[in-house]
Design an enzyme around this catalytic site. Sequence first.
Site, PDB file in Angstrom:
ATOM      1  N   PRO A 273     -12.216  29.421   8.736  1.00  0.00           N
ATOM      2  CA  PRO A 273     -11.637  28.122   9.100  1.00  0.00           C
ATOM      3  C   PRO A 273     -12.717  27.210   9.674  1.00  0.00           C
ATOM      4  O   PRO A 273     -13.676  27.684  10.311  1.00  0.00           O
ATOM      5  CB  PRO A 273     -10.605  28.474  10.183  1.00  0.00           C
ATOM      6  CG  PRO A 273     -10.382  29.940  10.054  1.00  0.00           C
ATOM      7  CD  PRO A 273     -11.657  30.511   9.541  1.00  0.00           C
ATOM      8  N   LYS A 274     -12.595  25.914   9.436  1.00  0.00           N
ATOM      9  CA  LYS A 274     -13.531  24.950  10.019  1.00  0.00           C
ATOM     10  C   LYS A 274     -12.916  24.404  11.299  1.00  0.00           C
ATOM     11  O   LYS A 274     -11.919  23.697  11.279  1.00  0.00           O
ATOM     12  CB  LYS A 274     -13.829  23.804   9.051  1.00  0.00           C
ATOM     13  CG  LYS A 274     -14.927  22.882   9.567  1.00  0.00           C
ATOM     14  CD  LYS A 274     -15.250  21.781   8.583  1.00  0.00           C
ATOM     15  CE  LYS A 274     -16.449  20.969   9.088  1.00  0.00           C
ATOM     16  NZ  LYS A 274     -16.293  20.461  10.449  1.00  0.00           N
ATOM     17  N   TRP A 275     -13.533  24.749  12.420  1.00  0.00           N
ATOM     18  CA  TRP A 275     -13.001  24.368  13.724  1.00  0.00           C
ATOM     19  C   TRP A 275     -13.373  22.929  14.066  1.00  0.00           C
ATOM     20  O   TRP A 275     -14.429  22.433  13.671  1.00  0.00           O
ATOM     21  CB  TRP A 275     -13.559  25.310  14.791  1.00  0.00           C
ATOM     22  CG  TRP A 275     -13.088  26.717  14.630  1.00  0.00           C
ATOM     23  CD1 TRP A 275     -13.508  27.625  13.698  1.00  0.00           C
ATOM     24  CD2 TRP A 275     -12.095  27.374  15.395  1.00  0.00           C
ATOM     25  NE1 TRP A 275     -12.841  28.812  13.855  1.00  0.00           N
ATOM     26  CE2 TRP A 275     -11.967  28.687  14.891  1.00  0.00           C
ATOM     27  CE3 TRP A 275     -11.305  26.986  16.477  1.00  0.00           C
ATOM     28  CZ2 TRP A 275     -11.077  29.606  15.423  1.00  0.00           C
ATOM     29  CZ3 TRP A 275     -10.421  27.915  17.016  1.00  0.00           C
ATOM     30  CH2 TRP A 275     -10.311  29.196  16.494  1.00  0.00           C
TER      31      TRP A 275
ATOM     32  N   ASP B 211     -10.257  21.296  10.765  1.00  0.00           N
ATOM     33  CA  ASP B 211     -10.874  20.346   9.852  1.00  0.00           C
ATOM     34  C   ASP B 211     -10.757  20.764   8.397  1.00  0.00           C
ATOM     35  O   ASP B 211     -10.812  19.933   7.505  1.00  0.00           O
ATOM     36  CB  ASP B 211     -12.373  20.205  10.178  1.00  0.00           C
ATOM     37  CG  ASP B 211     -12.633  19.060  11.134  1.00  0.00           C
ATOM     38  OD1 ASP B 211     -11.705  18.282  11.395  1.00  0.00           O
ATOM     39  OD2 ASP B 211     -13.769  18.948  11.614  1.00  0.00           O
ATOM     40  N   GLY B 212     -10.655  22.053   8.123  1.00  0.00           N
ATOM     41  CA  GLY B 212     -10.633  22.521   6.753  1.00  0.00           C
ATOM     42  C   GLY B 212     -11.138  23.947   6.672  1.00  0.00           C
ATOM     43  O   GLY B 212     -10.794  24.786   7.506  1.00  0.00           O
TER      44      GLY B 212
END
Length: 372
Positions: free
Chosen positions: A30-32, A177-178
């Site tokens: 996951p993009k934090w 974020d993505g």
Amino acid sequence: MELPVMPPVRPMLAKSVHEVPRAPGLSYEPKWDGFRCIVFRDGDEVELGSRNDRPLTRYFPELVELLRAALPPRCVVDGEIVVVTGDGLDFDTLQNRLHPAASRVRMLAERTPASFVVFDLLALGERDLMGEPFAERRRLLEGILSRELARVVLTPVTGDPDVAQDWFTRFEGAGFDGVMAKPADLPYEQDKRVMWKVKHERTADCVVAGYRTHKDGQGVGSLLLGLFDDQGDLHHVGVASSFTAARRRELVDELAPLRVNALDDHPWREWAAASTANTANTADIAGTAGTGSRMPGGVSRWTGQKDLSWEPLRPELVAEVRYEHVQSGRLRHGGRLVRFRPDREPASCTYAQLDEVAPAELAALFGEGAPS
């Protein structure tokens, strides 16, 4: 402090792509949505370094204590500072933590404590690991991090692109974020865009209610954007920026007719008057000037005394803007101008057009690392 990898370290970066990459040998995370941070620990010494070499240690004293307990005595890790709430990640609250007053820093550390997400290991003991493949760095990382401290979290990782796609869709409402993707055999390459990031992207039609001059004094630096709520109040929701030098100059001429008598009936005229009198609220970039509506006022709390004065425009122009996601009623990370929409009426630019994604429970993915 004497470590095999010493500060400053420039974090490894990512290139933007439009969909989750699908190739053999990729790892996904996951993009934090927080502050990128390299942590250096040598015994009792702990230093937090930002991606721009700005020291973060003084702003997060509670993290220094946590990391001292969670990490091995000598190591360097890459990760993200976040503030986790019951509704997800709160980037606005995180930005508030960058305060110059020591007393305020201590108070915020107690009221809005930060967490740290670890996703890479650069050094361990006397060993420099930056030349090792990511798969080996991740293997070692999984064996050294204390799992007993809920606010120091090892980021999830998967080799399944379908799981990554599920994360991308399902956890957006929690403020992520993505998704990130990186080859499992990738060494740690400082300041190079050798990973991939997939971020959410949408468009919305917004009212252009003003602009700020570019920091070099030449042309339009950013357009101030507004959306109407159900009561018909126009709220400041963010900016559209990143214009070329030529486009900045062109916009001055294009917007000039809208500057005429702009404040006569402007919905943000009270903030403009307060700004002129130098009495604007300086606690928040989105001041209210006593109206209850979000306005583009105040001195930025995370950029010191940066000039945020603005030029009002009659709110008659509509712009189609590309954005990533909305948090607390504002466009996160700003937006980019796609085109002006003379065919659209400003009154049609409401919050109703924005995609609403229900907040996801962080515990569904991160277990004990989530708030109760």
